[in-house]
Scaffold this active site. Structure first.
Site, mmCIF file in Angstrom:
data_model
loop_
_atom_site.group_PDB
_atom_site.id
_atom_site.type_symbol
_atom_site.label_atom_id
_atom_site.label_comp_id
_atom_site.label_asym_id
_atom_site.label_seq_id
_atom_site.Cartn_x
_atom_site.Cartn_y
_atom_site.Cartn_z
ATOM 1 N N SER A 128 -10.369 -57.615 -13.249
ATOM 2 C CA SER A 128 -9.673 -56.326 -13.274
ATOM 3 C C SER A 128 -9.718 -55.660 -11.912
ATOM 4 O O SER A 128 -10.698 -55.795 -11.163
ATOM 5 C CB SER A 128 -10.323 -55.419 -14.314
ATOM 6 O OG SER A 128 -9.852 -54.091 -14.195
ATOM 7 N N TYR A 130 -16.971 -51.134 -18.061
ATOM 8 C CA TYR A 130 -15.908 -52.138 -18.156
ATOM 9 C C TYR A 130 -15.771 -52.877 -16.831
ATOM 10 O O TYR A 130 -15.760 -54.115 -16.788
ATOM 11 C CB TYR A 130 -14.584 -51.470 -18.529
ATOM 12 C CG TYR A 130 -13.393 -52.388 -18.399
ATOM 13 C CD1 TYR A 130 -13.226 -53.466 -19.268
ATOM 14 C CD2 TYR A 130 -12.437 -52.191 -17.400
ATOM 15 C CE1 TYR A 130 -12.138 -54.327 -19.134
ATOM 16 C CE2 TYR A 130 -11.344 -53.039 -17.276
ATOM 17 C CZ TYR A 130 -11.204 -54.105 -18.144
ATOM 18 O OH TYR A 130 -10.134 -54.954 -18.013
#
Length: 353
Positions: free
Chosen positions: A142, A167
């Site tokens: 990501s 995350y």
């Protein structure tokens, strides 16, 4: 190739699975079908692929009615033994691991979900790849790993050591875990740092869905950081094209890698990290304007400060991906947003007045 796609009922996973099948590959799709967002959307994506699923099918291998080369199984990556059995049964050539607990803000309130799915689950994938001679593991990282890094554009050869959400930390951990397995067991691994993917069948918790729904319903939209945000919005079709190209080019050791001056995106092991983005940041206000123009309606804006875990700007340097696999995004935001809204109005049966 015979490919395992995890997260196959998810947004990117669905589009990738469809593309691989149309390209003639044999695909096994895996998804936990968790309720992070309404499961019916995941079921409907699977129906597009010829899979009709209910609660009674959990753990069963289902055959697609649309594609003879597609089967699907509901399973968690945390379920170690069933996952090992699946790998033993199919002898996959490659794995694309897109299954993960997504969402930056959700990780603030549900941290353990990210450890279970993104750390334990990824560990199980690596072990399966190790023991079943997988030729290439491609996995989702990501853009959020860049965290506090303000060196724009983000380059994958630069350090990304200061994430600001769990995350992001879980995705950075995936990259480091993959390197260990590439180094110790010579497994080719390629991590793809996705940059704000959008398009038809997108997640309802993402900005494009939230904004479209609110504007259609004449409700205010939350605009964080008072609109002073930029994102490298990337159309899902461009993302899928990049994943397919990467899949066909297993990572190799970098012969020029210098341990005394190590770059972060390659190694003496068969390991690569790429950014995969549009390479053209768009202001959040311009993104909203594209939605307004397509809908023919103005948004009611609720201006708010920057949220914890968010970063004000993302910008992908994709030069290495262009050099290695010829990746070049082609979809402008106005066109991509238009495709999404056309789908949204059909899927949710919305009739604009």
């Amino acid at each position: 190739m015979k490919v395992l796609v995890t997260g196959a009922a998810g947004f990117i996973g669905y589009h990738l699975t469809e593309r691989l099948l149309k390209d003639g590959h044999e695909v096994v799709g895996l998804d936990s079908l968790n309720d992070y967002y309404p499961v019916e959307l995941k079921h409907d994506r699977l129906r597009q692929l010829g899979i009709a699923i209910g609660h009674e099918h959990n753990g069963d291998l289902l055959q697609s009615s649309h594609y003879t080369s597609f089967q699907f199984i509901q399973m968690k990556l945390e379920d170690r033994e069933p996952l090992q059995q699946l790998f033993a049964q199919f002898a996959f050539d490659a794995v694309v691991n897109l299954a993960a607990q997504a969402g930056v803000r959700y990780s603030i309130t549900h941290p353990y979900n990210y450890i279970d799915a993104n750390i334990v689950g990824f560990m199980n994938i690596l072990e399966c790849c190790r023991h079943h001679n997988i030729g290439h593991l491609v996995y989702a990282s990501s853009s959020s790993v860049y965290g506090l890094n303000e060196s724009i554009p983000f380059r994958p050869d630069q350090p990304a050591d200061h994430p600001v959400s769990l995350y992001a930390a879980s995705k950075k951990a995936n990259e480091m875990m993959a390197h260990v397995y590439s180094h110790l067991y010579k497994i080719p691994t390629t991590g793809l740092r996705f940059f704000t993917v959008y398009g038809p069948w997108g997640r309802p918790d993402m900005a494009l869905s939230l904004f479209t729904k609110a504007i259609v319903e004449n409700k205010p939209i939350d605009v964080f950081n008072h609109g002073n945000m930029e994102r490298d919005f990337t159309y899902v079709g461009d993302i899928v094209e990049g994943v397919v190209r990467v899949l066909q080019h297993p990572a190799k050791p970098n012969p020029d890698w210098d341990a005394a001056h190590p770059e972060s995106d390659s190694s003496s092991a068969p390991y690569r990290i790429y950014n995969i983005g549009n390479n053209a940041p768009v202001k959040l206000t311009e993104y909203i304007e594209a939605i307004e123009n397509k809908l023919g309606k103005k948004a009611i804006k609720n201006m708010l400060p920057l949220q914890p875990g968010d970063v004000p700007r993302t910008f992908a340097d994709v030069q290495s991906l262009m050099n290695d696999v010829g990746y070049k995004p082609t979809t402008p935001v106005s066109e991509g947003v238009g495709h999404f809204i056309d789908w949204y109005l059909r899927y949710y049966q919305v009739h604009l007045s």
